[in-house]
Every structure is written in C-alpha cells, then in structure tokens.
Design a protein around this motif. Structure first.
Motif, PDB file in Angstrom:
ATOM      1  N   LEU A   1       0.821  -1.204   0.000  1.00  0.00           N
ATOM      2  CA  LEU A   1       0.000   0.000   0.000  1.00  0.00           C
ATOM      3  C   LEU A   1       0.858   1.259   0.000  1.00  0.00           C
ATOM      4  O   LEU A   1       0.569   2.240  -0.699  1.00  0.00           O
ATOM      5  N   GLU A   2       1.947   1.238   0.749  1.00  0.00           N
ATOM      6  CA  GLU A   2       2.850   2.385   0.775  1.00  0.00           C
ATOM      7  C   GLU A   2       3.525   2.599  -0.580  1.00  0.00           C
ATOM      8  O   GLU A   2       3.780   3.733  -0.990  1.00  0.00           O
ATOM      9  N   VAL A   3       3.830   1.510  -1.285  1.00  0.00           N
ATOM     10  CA  VAL A   3       4.434   1.643  -2.614  1.00  0.00           C
ATOM     11  C   VAL A   3       3.496   2.385  -3.558  1.00  0.00           C
ATOM     12  O   VAL A   3       3.904   3.308  -4.276  1.00  0.00           O
ATOM     13  N   LEU A   4       2.207   2.024  -3.532  1.00  0.00           N
ATOM     14  CA  LEU A   4       1.264   2.682  -4.424  1.00  0.00           C
ATOM     15  C   LEU A   4       1.013   4.123  -4.001  1.00  0.00           C
ATOM     16  O   LEU A   4       0.833   5.012  -4.852  1.00  0.00           O
ATOM     17  N   ARG A   5       0.985   4.386  -2.709  1.00  0.00           N
ATOM     18  CA  ARG A   5       0.831   5.765  -2.256  1.00  0.00           C
ATOM     19  C   ARG A   5       2.017   6.625  -2.700  1.00  0.00           C
ATOM     20  O   ARG A   5       1.842   7.772  -3.101  1.00  0.00           O
ATOM     21  N   ARG A   6       3.209   6.053  -2.611  1.00  0.00           N
ATOM     22  CA  ARG A   6       4.386   6.779  -3.056  1.00  0.00           C
ATOM     23  C   ARG A   6       4.334   7.025  -4.573  1.00  0.00           C
ATOM     24  O   ARG A   6       4.739   8.086  -5.055  1.00  0.00           O
ATOM     25  N   ALA A   7       3.824   6.045  -5.316  1.00  0.00           N
ATOM     26  CA  ALA A   7       3.753   6.203  -6.769  1.00  0.00           C
ATOM     27  C   ALA A   7       2.799   7.319  -7.157  1.00  0.00           C
ATOM     28  O   ALA A   7       3.054   8.073  -8.108  1.00  0.00           O
ATOM     29  N   LEU A   8       1.693   7.463  -6.423  1.00  0.00           N
ATOM     30  CA  LEU A   8       0.669   8.441  -6.771  1.00  0.00           C
ATOM     31  C   LEU A   8       0.765   9.710  -5.951  1.00  0.00           C
ATOM     32  O   LEU A   8      -0.159  10.529  -5.954  1.00  0.00           O
ATOM     33  N   ALA A   9       1.865   9.882  -5.260  1.00  0.00           N
ATOM     34  CA  ALA A   9       2.003  11.051  -4.386  1.00  0.00           C
ATOM     35  C   ALA A   9       2.026  12.340  -5.183  1.00  0.00           C
ATOM     36  O   ALA A   9       1.588  13.390  -4.706  1.00  0.00           O
TER      37      ALA A   9
ATOM     38  N   GLU B   1       3.542  21.561 -22.840  1.00  0.00           N
ATOM     39  CA  GLU B   1       4.135  21.340 -21.527  1.00  0.00           C
ATOM     40  C   GLU B   1       3.957  19.891 -21.079  1.00  0.00           C
ATOM     41  O   GLU B   1       4.845  19.297 -20.474  1.00  0.00           O
ATOM     42  N   ALA B   2       2.799  19.311 -21.386  1.00  0.00           N
ATOM     43  CA  ALA B   2       2.567  17.914 -21.010  1.00  0.00           C
ATOM     44  C   ALA B   2       3.511  16.981 -21.750  1.00  0.00           C
ATOM     45  O   ALA B   2       3.969  15.972 -21.214  1.00  0.00           O
ATOM     46  N   ALA B   3       3.822  17.325 -23.005  1.00  0.00           N
ATOM     47  CA  ALA B   3       4.739  16.482 -23.767  1.00  0.00           C
ATOM     48  C   ALA B   3       6.144  16.551 -23.211  1.00  0.00           C
ATOM     49  O   ALA B   3       6.907  15.580 -23.288  1.00  0.00           O
ATOM     50  N   GLU B   4       6.501  17.727 -22.659  1.00  0.00           N
ATOM     51  CA  GLU B   4       7.843  17.867 -22.117  1.00  0.00           C
ATOM     52  C   GLU B   4       7.980  17.201 -20.754  1.00  0.00           C
ATOM     53  O   GLU B   4       9.091  16.901 -20.316  1.00  0.00           O
ATOM     54  N   ASN B   5       6.863  16.989 -20.062  1.00  0.00           N
ATOM     55  CA  ASN B   5       6.945  16.361 -18.745  1.00  0.00           C
ATOM     56  C   ASN B   5       7.441  14.939 -18.881  1.00  0.00           C
ATOM     57  O   ASN B   5       7.103  14.232 -19.834  1.00  0.00           O
ATOM     58  N   SER B   6       8.198  14.494 -17.931  1.00  0.00           N
ATOM     59  CA  SER B   6       8.689  13.124 -17.944  1.00  0.00           C
ATOM     60  C   SER B   6       7.564  12.166 -17.600  1.00  0.00           C
ATOM     61  O   SER B   6       6.499  12.569 -17.110  1.00  0.00           O
ATOM     62  N   VAL B   7       7.810  10.907 -17.856  1.00  0.00           N
ATOM     63  CA  VAL B   7       6.774   9.916 -17.589  1.00  0.00           C
ATOM     64  C   VAL B   7       6.497   9.813 -16.093  1.00  0.00           C
ATOM     65  O   VAL B   7       5.376   9.488 -15.674  1.00  0.00           O
ATOM     66  N   GLN B   8       7.473  10.114 -15.249  1.00  0.00           N
ATOM     67  CA  GLN B   8       7.251  10.087 -13.805  1.00  0.00           C
ATOM     68  C   GLN B   8       6.277  11.184 -13.376  1.00  0.00           C
ATOM     69  O   GLN B   8       5.530  11.001 -12.410  1.00  0.00           O
ATOM     70  N   GLN B   9       6.270  12.316 -14.081  1.00  0.00           N
ATOM     71  CA  GLN B   9       5.345  13.390 -13.754  1.00  0.00           C
ATOM     72  C   GLN B   9       3.949  13.140 -14.299  1.00  0.00           C
ATOM     73  O   GLN B   9       3.012  13.843 -13.906  1.00  0.00           O
ATOM     74  N   ARG B  10       3.814  12.171 -15.180  1.00  0.00           N
ATOM     75  CA  ARG B  10       2.502  11.855 -15.749  1.00  0.00           C
ATOM     76  C   ARG B  10       1.965  10.524 -15.249  1.00  0.00           C
ATOM     77  O   ARG B  10       1.019   9.983 -15.822  1.00  0.00           O
ATOM     78  N   ILE B  11       2.540  10.011 -14.179  1.00  0.00           N
ATOM     79  CA  ILE B  11       2.100   8.713 -13.672  1.00  0.00           C
ATOM     80  C   ILE B  11       0.681   8.762 -13.138  1.00  0.00           C
ATOM     81  O   ILE B  11       0.003   7.728 -13.061  1.00  0.00           O
ATOM     82  N   TRP B  12       0.210   9.957 -12.788  1.00  0.00           N
ATOM     83  CA  TRP B  12      -1.159  10.066 -12.264  1.00  0.00           C
ATOM     84  C   TRP B  12      -2.213   9.697 -13.307  1.00  0.00           C
ATOM     85  O   TRP B  12      -3.367   9.449 -12.987  1.00  0.00           O
ATOM     86  N   LYS B  13      -1.834   9.644 -14.604  1.00  0.00           N
ATOM     87  CA  LYS B  13      -2.776   9.276 -15.660  1.00  0.00           C
ATOM     88  C   LYS B  13      -2.969   7.770 -15.792  1.00  0.00           C
ATOM     89  O   LYS B  13      -3.799   7.330 -16.587  1.00  0.00           O
ATOM     90  N   ALA B  14      -2.225   6.982 -15.041  1.00  0.00           N
ATOM     91  CA  ALA B  14      -2.283   5.520 -15.184  1.00  0.00           C
ATOM     92  C   ALA B  14      -3.536   4.976 -14.510  1.00  0.00           C
ATOM     93  O   ALA B  14      -3.615   4.886 -13.273  1.00  0.00           O
ATOM     94  N   THR B  15      -4.518   4.629 -15.298  1.00  0.00           N
ATOM     95  CA  THR B  15      -5.773   4.090 -14.749  1.00  0.00           C
ATOM     96  C   THR B  15      -5.536   2.771 -14.032  1.00  0.00           C
ATOM     97  O   THR B  15      -6.154   2.491 -12.986  1.00  0.00           O
ATOM     98  N   ARG B  16      -4.637   1.970 -14.575  1.00  0.00           N
ATOM     99  CA  ARG B  16      -4.342   0.673 -13.954  1.00  0.00           C
ATOM    100  C   ARG B  16      -3.800   0.853 -12.543  1.00  0.00           C
ATOM    101  O   ARG B  16      -4.165   0.109 -11.619  1.00  0.00           O
TER     102      ARG B  16
END
Length: 905
Positions: free
Chosen positions: A422-430, A443-458
C-alpha cells in the motif's frame, strides 16, 4: 599480239600514265607469271608511289605463295617485295595489315612482333586502333609465348587502360596471378576507369578477394588481408563471403589458428543471419577437417564448443541488428537457463542497452523479469533495488512505468508485506495532479513519464482496490474521489465504489457516485452504469420517488443508441406498470418500438402487443399490428400479418383476415414464400367459397408474374453489368435490384397519371368507353376489389351488375360473349399456367431495349398495353390464337408505325 604491241608502245611513249600500265597488265592477264612479274617491276619502277600498282602486285605475289610450303624461297622473295613497297608507301595501314597477316601465316613470331612495332611507330596514332586489334588477337594465339603477350598488353594498357579486364582474364588463363592481382588493384584505385563488361566496383572487389584467397602462395606483391578487410567495411551485403575469403586465405597458408580467429571475429561481427550461416558452415567444415590434422580430443572439444555456442551466436546476430528488441533479449535469457551468472549478466546488459524510446516491445518487462528472478531466489532486497531503479527510467509510455509500480506492489503482496504494498502505491501516486493537469499540450509532452504517472488508470484501480481491502472506509473514499476528480476512473471502478457504499448502507452516496460516473462516460461505456443505477434505484424506492425515477429514465433513453435501448425501455415500462400509469407504460412501449434497432424491433412489437392485450384486450392490439406491419421489413411484416390474420380468425372476422392476407401477398413470392400461400390456401378452404378461392388463385398468379418479371429483369441487367464493369457479383446484384425497383416505381406513377388524366367519368360511364357500375377502368384496374386481367374494353357490352372479373360469368356469358364452357376451360388453363411457369399478361415492371438499357415512360406504357392485349387474346382463344387476334382499335391506334418491345423477347 598487235594489241599487246600497241599497249607496249603506249607505255614506252608515256611510262608515267597509270592507265597504260593497267591496260597492259589486263591484256597480259593470261601470260605466264614471269612475264607479268616483269611488267609489275617495270610499272612500280616507273610509278613507285602508285598504291594501286603495289596493291595489285603484292596481292598476286601472296596468291602465288598460297599453296607453297613455308620453306619455299618464294616466301622470302614476297617478303622482300613487301619491304620495298614500304620504302614508298609507309603510311598505308591496309598494306601493313596485309603484310602482317601474311607473316602470321608464316609463323614468324619475332618478325611479326617487329613488324607490328614498326607499323605502330610509322602510322599516326589515330590509326593505331586498327593495328592493336590485330596485334592483341595475334598475342593470344596459343603458340605466342605468354611473356611476349604480357609485354604487349602492358604497352596496350598505356593507351587503353579500360582493357584491363581482358588483360586480367588472360593472366588468369596463363596462371600469372600476381600480375592479375596488381592490375585489379590498380583498376579499383582509379575512379576514372569503368568496366567494359558492365561489372561494378563491388563485383571487381569480390573477384579480387577470391583471387587473393585462392592463390595466396603465388601472389606476393599485394597484401591480401588489408584489401579483404577494406571490402568487409565497404560492402555490407557480402560480409559473410568476404570473411570466408579471408579465413580461406589463411587456411591455404596452413595458418589454421589464424583462420579460426578470423572465423570467430566474423561470427561476432556479422549483422544478418545469412552471413552468419555462411561463416558458421565454413567454420564447421574447418573444425571437422581439423580432426585429421590435430589431436582428436582437441578437435572434438573445439567442434562441440562451436555447436553449443551456435544459439548464443545467432542471438547476438539478431541483437546486433536491433539492440533495442526486447523479445530477443528475453530469448537470450532463456538460452542461459542453466547458467545463473549468464542470466544476471544478460539482464544487466539488456537494461543498460535498451533505449525505452526506441525499444521494440515492452521495455519494462526486462526490469520486471529481472526483479522476479531475484525474488524467486530469495534476494528480496535486490529485487526491490532493481524495481526502484526501474521507476526512475524514462519510459516512453505511462503504462510501462505503471506496470513497474504495480509489479512492485504485487511482489510485496506475494511476500506477505501488505502495508508495504500500500505504501508503494501511495508513493507512486504522491505527485498525482497539481502542476501537471492544467498545462498545455506542449508542456505535457515535455513532462517526464514520472510526472505523468497520475494518468495511469491501472495504477489507480490497483490502489483503490488495496485501500478498499487494507485501508479504512475514509481512505478508500478519498482514493476513489481523487480518481474521479482526475478523471482516471473506469466504469468498473465506479461500480465498485458504489457497491462499497451500498454495503455500508450509504445508498444516496452510491447514487451520487453513479451520477458522477454517468457524467464522465458516454455510450456504450455508460450503459452498464445506467442499468445498475436504475435497477438499484427502483428496487430501493419503488414508487415513492416516481417523478425522480421518471426523470432518470428519460435522461437514460434520451441519448441511448438503438442497440442498447431495449433493456432500458423495458425497465422503464415495468416501473410504470408496477408503480405508475398503464397509459404511460403503453406510451413507453410505443416509443421503444421506434427507438430500438431494427433487429430488436419485432421483438419489441411482440412485447407491446402482449402487454396491450393483457391490459386492454384484443381489440387494442389491432392498431399495434397495423403499425408493426407498416414499419417492419417484409419478412417480419409477413410474420406479423400471419399473426394478425390468426387473431382476426379467432375473433370470427373472416373478411378482415382475408384483407390481411391480400395485403401480405403483395410482398410474398409464391415460389419463395410457400408457407404463406399454404396458410392462405388452408384459410380459404376452411372459411372461403369458390369465388374467394378463385380470387386467391388470380392474385397468386398476378404476384407470381410480377416477381418472375422482376427476377428476369434483374438477372438480365446483372449479366450486362458484369460484362461491362469490374464490380463484384454482389455489388452488381444490388445495383440491378435498385434499378428494377426505381423503374417499377416510375412505371406505376406513369400508370396512375394515365388513369387520372383519362376520360371523364359521368355517372360511372366513360366518355368514350363502356359503362361500368362503379366507374372504374376495366383494363388492369381494381373493380370492386377485383383485379381485371381480361381484354381491354373499348366498345364492349354493358354488364348487368357492372362487375368485371377474371372468369366471372354474367348470365352465363363472358364480357365478350364467349360461352360459359369456354370460360371454364380458360380458367383451368390459367390455373395450370400459374402452377407451371407462372407467366401471365400483366403490365411489365421494368422495360429494357435490346441492349439491356431502360426505356422511357412512354415506351413502357405502350409496352404494357401491347402485353395486356396479347395476353387477353391468348387467354380467350387458347394457345396459338394470339397472333391472329386483332387488337382493339385503341391499341391499334397507339401501336401504329411503332416497334413493339417485349420483356420476353
């Protein structure tokens, strides 16, 4: 003799005149050679610069030597004469060539070579090509020494360096491989030269490589290895062949260790499977041959090692082609199934080599499988370290990074560390949300994938599931609400959230969750949400909040596609039946029949009819049946007609049932819909009379004729379209059917206009025709509901009851006065024709000309009148009498000076 003396005197008088000498030689043509020789000598002495005299003299001398042995003194004399001629005619290439050919026949090699050289020195350079052609041809004769030929070729190449290939071919024939290699090297180094045989630099380089490889002991002036390696670097298409050539060079020099090194170098550097196979096969043959040259044990060890390494070597080739191919890295790991160090080394190399932005496949699987390998071996901390590094990789897709986080959390769950997962997922979506959602696309295209992790529905679905099972209700609600706020939820997450709230008795809150989900999605994704929401709402409140439920249903069906509308309307109608008004329920059923897709429409009508019969009785269903028959397709409408007719039959309404059968017959082919006509036949046998049965047979005959003519026209048009176009048979069939229907509609409209614009009816009497009881045209028009198929009435008799029918008797007499027994025979023949081919005289549906093209409306109408008149005459007088039956005057007037057009021609 007098003639000879005359020319002799002429020569003595004028010795410098050429014609006098030619005439003298001509008159002495039959004289002995000794006399002619004296004349030639006197002539060339008097005219030493005459090319013609010398040419004739030399030709005759050579001719004299033709059959003599080579040791005859005459040859030497002839050679001396040739030499004397060159004192005066040194610039004549023809004389040089003839003299040289004469010397070649004497096999005097040195003399020939010197004369060639003398000719080249004497003649201008513009004429050297004529000498060189013969010179080179003579040099390649078998008896000429190779040393002489080589020296001649060297001189020739200074003038024409493009002839190097021909020279190389000769050198290869005589075994001068060193000279051939040097010449090829010079040719390749000179970019100004082009091959006379159409060979490219690539072909010549391969030829040179093969030459160096096959004759290493005879080529000492050219270094083989640098040349072959330069070819390997330059020509990528034949790398395998060049590596084999270099290895073969050392094999022929008996340097087997060096050859093995070359093979090894080639195996680890080639880029294609074809080149790898060529090198590997040659290397295997060398290893097998080494069994006889070195020790058996050592050779077997080498050969076995080579066979064992083949899969790995082939895998290396594939990875050199594309080092970012993830699937190939996985296959390479499988090759080290019994080598843990090899597995770790391969995974490490793969993670360092593969660029996620250029990867083929899923690059995150390398990190995930690497971590799983350590997890299976109990090194959990190492697995966590690998996944932690993977979360910092710049993947191309958010789903790849989300898969890494999910794998980390699943690993913690598999090992029993639930809170850690649970802590791993909280850290991922922090970092989810702020600062990233509101920016522009750039700007969204320039963001790294780590900054766009909040879009991961899975990732959100996994996190909400863990919060629901491991956290508290408040933390779970916060997680779900946050996902809804970021619009990263799925319909299933909405359903799970609502179910969670319902289990905790928060019903209104669950309904609000459904409403939020409905606002986020469209059909078809929102269909399940609406279905669950409406079902749960009606189950909880029933009729207590009827107006609210009605509003919800109206919202649901407002934008619902037809394929999803059925269940929503049924649920809506059930609500009205159980808690609302039956009138509203019937209205909903009526709306449903229009809203659903055509495949569900008939089923909806059946439900509508059943519920209407249940609540209002059978009579209420008549309007519904009529509406269904009007809107359903022909096959479904025919089924509804049979049901409707059966209902009327049960109610005793025989005439209404018969009218329904008549209506359904208009779109029921007797040859294809035999069950329908069987039902109608049984109905008439049970409830009809001879007149109604005869009417059914007449309608069947007419409908059969219409469908037969439509099929004929469609097939005829289709065959012409298939021959004239490149369309498929299905497309042509659809086009032909459309054309038939269009022209059928045009013809029907034309007929209606003709009837409307015809003679004025005055009390049921035509202005210029017969008197009818109801004022309806007799020819092909319904009279009292009966289609008259008989002859056209122009000046015919008046009927007692004004009814005209096919075979109807009026006081025992037909309309035209035919006796009754003749009329009965005609009826019997007509019935047999209907059961057979089914062709009767009716107005054609589509008319075509001889080429298969549709004709105009006027021609179609004229054609209809022709066919009606002919069919009426044939029906009244039997087969064979149609040709002799005169047409009525009106038909004759219409067809005068016109060409008849018939469908059956």
């Amino acid at each position: 003799m007098a003639e000879i003396h005359a020319f002799e005197q002429a020569v003595l008088d004028n010795p410098e005149h050429l014609k006098n000498w030619l005439f003298l030689l001509e008159v002495n043509n039959s004289s002995p050679w000794s006399e002619r020789e004296v004349i030639f000598e006197r002539a060339v002495h008097a005219l030493p610069g005459s090319y013609k005299l010398w040419r004739m003299y030399l030709r005759e001398i050579r001719q004299r030597c033709k059959d003599l042995p080579l040791i005859d003194p005459q040859f030497e004399k002839a050679n001396n004469v040739h030499e004397r001629s060159f004192l005066f005619l040194r610039a004549m290439p023809r004389l040089w060539l003839e003299y040289i050919q004469f010397l070649i026949g004497q096999r005097k090699i040195t003399t020939v070579r010197r004369k060639f050289d003398e000719a080249l020195r004497t003649l201008p350079i513009t004429q050297h090509d004529r000498i060189w052609k013969v010179y080179i041809k003579w040099c390649r004769l078998p008896y000429v020494p190779p040393e002489t030929t080589i020296k001649v070729y060297r001189r020739h190449l200074k003038l024409e360096p493009d002839q190097t290939e021909e020279y190389v071919d000769y050198l290869l024939q005589v075994g001068a491989y060193d000279e051939a290699a040097r010449r090829l090297v010079d040719f390749l180094n000179d970019d100004r030269l082009t091959s006379q045989k159409g060979k490219t630099k690539h072909d010549l380089w391969l030829e040179l490589s093969d030459l160096l490889s096959k004759h290493p002991d005879k080529i000492v002036s050219v270094a083989a290895e640098p040349i072959i390696r330069a070819g390997i670097a330059k020509f990528k298409d034949d790398v395998g062949r060049l590596w084999n050539a270099l290895a073969g060079y050392y094999v022929r020099l008996a340097q087997f260790a060096k050859a093995c090194d070359v093979y090894e170098e080639g195996l680890v550097s080639v880029m294609t499977v074809r080149d790898f196979t060529m090198i590997y096969d040659a290397y295997s043959q060398l290893a097998e041959r080494g069994l006889e040259e070195v020790g058996i044990d050592l050779a077997m060890a080498r050969f076995g090692n080579l066979l064992d390494r083949r899969p790995l070597l082939l895998s290396s080739v594939m990875l050199r082609q594309n080092p970012h191919n993830v699937n190939e890295w996985h296959k390479r790991v499988e090759l080290y199934s019994n080598d843990p160090a090899g597995i770790v080394r391969t995974y490490t190399e793969a993670c360092q080599t593969v660029d996620p932005l250029r990867a083929t496949g899923k690059p995150h699987t390398l990190w995930v499988n690497f971590a799983r390998y350590y997890e299976r071996n109990g090194a959990l901390e190492t697995a966590r370290t690998i996944l932690r590094k993977a979360t910092r990789v710049a993947f191309k897709k958010v789903d790849d990074l989300a898969a890494v986080w999910c794998e980390w959390a699943e690993m913690e769950l598999r090992t029993g560390h639930r809170r850690a997962a649970l802590e791993v997922l909280r850290r991922a979506l922090a970092m989810s949300g702020e600062g990233t959602r509101g920016g522009s696309k750039e700007e969204a295209a320039e963001n790294s994938v780590q900054q766009r992790i909040w879009k991961a529905t899975r990732l959100w679905a996994f996190y909400c599931d863990l919060e629901e099972n491991l956290g508290t209700l408040s933390t779970a609600r916060v997680a779900y609400d946050r996902a809804i706020e970021l619009k990263v939820v799925t319909p299933m997450m909405i359903i799970n959230y609502a179910k969670l709230l319902q289990e905790r008795q928060y019903h209104e809150e669950s309904f609000r969750v459904y409403e939020k989900g409905i606002a986020l999605f469209d059909f078809p994704h929102v269909y399940d949400l609406w279905l669950l929401y409406l079902t749960q709402f009606t189950q909880r409140y029933g009729g207590r909040k009827l107006e609210r439920a009605r509003d919800l249903f109206e919202q649901a069906v407002e934008k619902c596609p037809g394929q999803y509308a059925k269940n929503l309307y049924l649920l809506y109608s059930r609500l009205e039946e159980e808690h609302g008004l039956i009138r509203h329920a019937m209205n909903i059923y009526s709306r449903a029949t229009k809203a659903v897709d055509p495949p569900h429409r008939m089923e909806m009508f059946k439900i509508y009819i059943a519920r209407a019969e249940f609540f209002f009785g059978v009579t209420k269903t008549r309007d519904i049946y009529e509406e269904a028959i009007a809107v359903l397709p022909e096959d479904e409408a025919r089924h509804m007609c049979l049901c409707f007719a059966s209902l009327e039959q049960k109610m005793g309404e025989v005439d209404r049932a018969r009218a329904i059968y008549v209506h359904a017959a208009q779109f029921s082919s007797p040859t294809e819909k035999k069950d329908f006509w069987q039902r109608w036949n049984e109905f008439e046998l049970r409830h009809g009379n001879p007149e109604t049965f005869r009417e059914m047979l007449r309608i069947r005959r007419t409908i059969h004729a219409q469908f037969s003519k439509v099929r004929y026209v469609v097939n005829f048009v289709q065959s012409n379209l298939l021959a004239a176009t490149d369309k498929t048979p299905q497309e042509v069939g659809a086009q032909a059917l459309t054309m038939a229907k269009n022209y059928e509609d045009r013809f029907n409209k034309r007929e209606k206009r003709r009837v409307v614009d015809g003679p004025t009816l005055v009390d049921g009497t035509l202005a210029d025709g017969p008197t009818l009881a109801d004022g309806t045209l007799a020819d092909g028009t319904l009279v009292d509901g009966t289609l008259v198929d008989g002859p056209t009435l122009v000046d015919g008799p008046t009927l007692a009851d004004g009814t005209l029918a096919d075979g109807t008797l009026v006081d025992g007499t037909l309309v035209d006065g035919t006796p009754a027994h003749v009329n009965e025979e005609r009826d019997k023949a007509a019935e047999e024709a209907a059961e057979g081919e089914g062709t009767t005289g009716v107005a054609p549906i589509v008319a075509l000309d001889a080429d298969g093209n549709p004709i105009t409306d006027e021609e179609a109408a004229l054609n209809a009148l022709h066919m009606q008149a002919d069919a009426a005459a044939a029906g009244a007088k039997g087969p064979g009498a149609a040709a002799s039956t005169p047409r009525p005057p009106s038909v004759q007037a219409l067809t005068e000076n016109q060409e008849e057009i018939r469908l059956d021609e």
